[in-house]
Design a protein around this motif. Structure first.
Motif, PDB file in Angstrom:
ATOM      1  N   ASP A 119       0.876  -1.158   0.000  1.00  0.00           N
ATOM      2  CA  ASP A 119       0.000   0.000   0.000  1.00  0.00           C
ATOM      3  C   ASP A 119       0.920   1.216   0.000  1.00  0.00           C
ATOM      4  OD1 ASP A 119      -1.164   2.243   1.978  1.00  0.00           O
ATOM      5  OD2 ASP A 119      -2.834   1.279   0.913  1.00  0.00           O
ATOM      6  N   ILE A 157       0.943   4.323   0.846  1.00  0.00           N
ATOM      7  CA  ILE A 157       1.079   5.151   2.049  1.00  0.00           C
ATOM      8  C   ILE A 157       1.581   4.312   3.223  1.00  0.00           C
ATOM      9  CG2 ILE A 157      -0.120   6.622   3.722  1.00  0.00           C
ATOM     10  CD1 ILE A 157       0.237   7.917   0.938  1.00  0.00           C
ATOM     11  N   LYS A 158       0.856   3.262   3.564  1.00  0.00           N
ATOM     12  CA  LYS A 158       1.223   2.457   4.738  1.00  0.00           C
ATOM     13  C   LYS A 158       2.603   1.825   4.594  1.00  0.00           C
ATOM     14  CE  LYS A 158      -3.498   1.205   6.000  1.00  0.00           C
ATOM     15  NZ  LYS A 158      -4.465   0.109   6.076  1.00  0.00           N
ATOM     16  N   GLU A 168       5.176   2.699   2.628  1.00  0.00           N
ATOM     17  CA  GLU A 168       6.275   3.672   2.627  1.00  0.00           C
ATOM     18  C   GLU A 168       6.463   4.299   4.001  1.00  0.00           C
ATOM     19  OE1 GLU A 168       8.541   3.908   0.385  1.00  0.00           O
ATOM     20  OE2 GLU A 168       7.497   2.644  -1.058  1.00  0.00           O
ATOM     21  N   LEU A 169       5.366   4.569   4.707  1.00  0.00           N
ATOM     22  CA  LEU A 169       5.520   5.072   6.080  1.00  0.00           C
ATOM     23  C   LEU A 169       6.304   4.074   6.930  1.00  0.00           C
ATOM     24  CD1 LEU A 169       2.047   6.681   6.872  1.00  0.00           C
ATOM     25  CD2 LEU A 169       4.265   7.857   6.765  1.00  0.00           C
ATOM     26  N   ILE A 212       5.890  11.832   7.245  1.00  0.00           N
ATOM     27  CA  ILE A 212       4.492  11.781   6.811  1.00  0.00           C
ATOM     28  C   ILE A 212       4.262  12.720   5.622  1.00  0.00           C
ATOM     29  CG2 ILE A 212       2.109  12.323   7.494  1.00  0.00           C
ATOM     30  CD1 ILE A 212       2.956  11.361  10.367  1.00  0.00           C
ATOM     31  N   VAL A 271       5.920  11.231   2.473  1.00  0.00           N
ATOM     32  CA  VAL A 271       5.220  10.069   1.938  1.00  0.00           C
ATOM     33  C   VAL A 271       3.924  10.492   1.239  1.00  0.00           C
ATOM     34  CG1 VAL A 271       3.978   7.949   2.562  1.00  0.00           C
ATOM     35  CG2 VAL A 271       6.272   8.378   3.467  1.00  0.00           C
ATOM     36  N   TYR A 272       3.129  11.331   1.882  1.00  0.00           N
ATOM     37  CA  TYR A 272       1.875  11.743   1.248  1.00  0.00           C
ATOM     38  C   TYR A 272       2.133  12.560  -0.016  1.00  0.00           C
ATOM     39  CZ  TYR A 272      -1.383   9.782   4.569  1.00  0.00           C
ATOM     40  OH  TYR A 272      -2.140   8.907   5.293  1.00  0.00           O
ATOM     41  N   TYR A 302       3.914   9.693  -2.528  1.00  0.00           N
ATOM     42  CA  TYR A 302       3.267   8.390  -2.752  1.00  0.00           C
ATOM     43  C   TYR A 302       1.750   8.446  -2.656  1.00  0.00           C
ATOM     44  CZ  TYR A 302       8.020   6.747  -2.062  1.00  0.00           C
ATOM     45  OH  TYR A 302       9.364   6.557  -2.170  1.00  0.00           O
ATOM     46  N   GLY A 303       1.209   9.645  -2.398  1.00  0.00           N
ATOM     47  CA  GLY A 303      -0.239   9.788  -2.294  1.00  0.00           C
ATOM     48  C   GLY A 303      -0.913   9.615  -3.643  1.00  0.00           C
ATOM     49  N   ARG A 304      -2.218   9.614  -3.625  1.00  0.00           N
ATOM     50  CA  ARG A 304      -2.974   9.421  -4.855  1.00  0.00           C
ATOM     51  C   ARG A 304      -2.649  10.505  -5.862  1.00  0.00           C
ATOM     52  NH1 ARG A 304      -7.816   7.701  -1.612  1.00  0.00           N
ATOM     53  NH2 ARG A 304      -7.841   5.456  -1.926  1.00  0.00           N
TER      54      ARG A 304
END
Length: 164
Positions: free
Chosen positions: A121, A123-124, A126-127, A153, A156-157, A160-162
């Motif tokens: 996933d 977000i999860k 990569e965090l 955070i 990552v967002y 790697y976010g949408r």
């Protein structure tokens, strides 16, 4: 990924790995060599995650491949911001990574998730990897890439976010 992608290019068995010293001929190539065993020693005993990743690489459960920039560009991605990639229990690291050991740990966390049946996933996953890498960097006295969990955070967002 075509033929040859997994074919031993940069495989670390008996090879030297490059870390953190600039070449006089090409700034993207580093020549301060670190053996495979030295790399694993730098991971072991620092954090629980780094020790597990080192053990799994040492037992060949995780395949570690350090690739020069040209091979990484060709077989993985030409995006110079990308220094590592995990695929099906195999990790590929760009030789010129600013912190080779941390990059191996980051991708090793992804490989461990793969072997534990945890679906990637953005977000999860990569965090989790960035946090493990950050804790390793601080615990080992390395230069931390991020100052805080909040910076991780945001990174990552942002990266790697949408995508819209």
């Amino acid at each position: 990924m075509g033929a040859g992608y997994h074919g031993g290019f940069g495989n670390t068995y008996g090879k030297k790995l490059s870390e953190n010293k600039e070449s006089t001929t090409n700034n993207s190539d580093r020549v301060n060599y670190l053996s495979r065993n030295e790399l694993l020693r730098k991971l072991k005993g620092i954090t629980t995650e780094s020790t597990i990743v080192a053990d799994k690489i040492g037992s060949k459960m995780i395949s570690l491949n350090i690739l020069g920039d040209d091979l990484f560009d060709f077989y993985v991605t030409p995006d110079r911001k990308v220094v590592g990639r995990h695929e099906n229990g195999k990790i590929y690291i760009r030789r010129s990574s600013a912190d080779l050991v941390s990059s191996v740990l980051h991708e090793g966390i992804h490989a461990m998730d793969y072997f534990n049946g945890i679906k990637y996933d953005p977000i999860k996953s990569e965090l989790k990897s960035y946090r493990a890498e950050h804790f390793f960097q601080k615990s080992s006295g390395r230069k931390a890439e991020f100052k805080s969990d909040e910076e991780i955070i945001v990174h990552v967002y942002k990266n790697y976010g949408r995508k819209k």
